[in-house]
Structure formats: C-alpha cells, structure tokens
Design a protein around this motif. Sequence first.
Motif: not given
Length: 234
Positions: A78-96, A100-109
């Motif tokens: 949901t957020r990254d301390q190094f300010h890298r792009k996250t999957v949250m940047d790809l979806i609309p903002c649902f205020y309030g 969160f993503p379910v499970g993980r996919l690697d950066n390159s996956t």
Amino acid sequence: MHHKIRLNHYLSNAGISSRRKADQLIQSGAIEVNGKPVFKLGTVISTKDVVRYFGSKIKYQNKIYLLLNKPKGFITTTRDQFHRKTVMDLIPCFYGYRIFPVGRLDNSTTGVLLLTNDGYIAEKLTHPKYRIKKIYNVSLNKKIKNEDLDKIRKGKIYLKEGKVKVIFIKKNASNQLEIGLYIGWNRVIKRIFKKLNYQVTRLDRINFGGLSKKNIKIGNWCLLKKKEIENITK
C-alpha cells in the motif's frame, strides 16, 4: 438498513484486521461498543451500534473488490518507504476506504491481482487450507529439459518449506511453460526453477482462484461483485 453481525466480522469488514486478529483485539479490551469495552468472543452487534478501536470510531464499510492486471515495475504494497511505484498508483483513490492488495506479486511479475477492503475475504484467499488455485505463464532463459519438467511434475523438488506439489505443468514452447499450484510460498516459482538452474525471465499470473485477466489490458482494472469473490472461497 441495519443488520446483526459478529463483532470480529465487523472489525475485519472495517479493514481493521483479519477475523483471527480481531478476536485478539477484543480479548485485549481495545474494542468498545456503545461506550463499553467488550471482551467476549462471539459477541453479536448491530451495524447501527457505535464501535470504537482505542477510542477511534470505526465505520462499517461497503466492500470493494478490484481486479488489476498488474504491469512490471510496481511493488505490491500500500505504501513504500523508498517512494517506489506501488500498485495503489494504478487504481482510483477510494477516500476513507482502506484498500489493500491480497497476497503479493514481485515487482517484475505481472498479472491478476485482487485489491479489496474486505479483511475476511482476503484472509480466506491467502490461507493454505482453502487451496486457492493460481496459474502462471513462465518464460525461462533457456530451453527446459524434459527430465527437469518431470522432476517438477512428480514432486521431486524440495524448498525450505518442503516438497513442491504442482497441480499441473505443461510446455507451451521450448522455454515457455504454464504451471498451476495451490501453494503461495514467497517467490515459489522463481525458486523452483532456480533450483534446476534456470532463470525466470518473465512471470505472468493468468488466473487466481478462477479470476482471469483476459478482458483487462495490462495496467487496467475492473470492479467485481461480492458474489464473484465468494464463489472462489466456497
């Protein structure tokens, strides 16, 4: 319209925690209902009741289920301390809403990734006992030997968590495969092939519990109905 609901389910629906962790919160006295601490597990409340978590009011939320076709170069958090792009940047903002993503996919996956604010469903989709099927397309750095394919198929690969059992594995081209499995160990596919001295050059999840990305372009998303998700965990 108000309805009755178990307190632990209410807390997971509000995005506070999984149901199991919600039980621990209740026992710790961190949850108040209508101004009084509640310690009893299995407590049933109404959605009109006022629930507080460490003094902060919790809002019962509508559930959002969003299916993303994840591109390369985005990390699954949901957020990254190094300010890298996250999957949250790809979806609309649902205020309030705490999505969160379910499970993980690697950066390159790439491929199918579910994002939601439903803690209960997220836990079911990631818990091993529900045996959620995942299918991947895998590209390797070289042609795979048939004997290595057989080792994977017959469960002769061991990683630190134990024996790797796959549902199926088939060759689409000399260095391209399709693989299905229930296990969700960290980086499991890359580790399987590394063990056999191959490097995964491309990894694309094409199916997650029956959810497919076939109509979603890379980097795009669509909203799902709750019954589509509930069908996975039946």
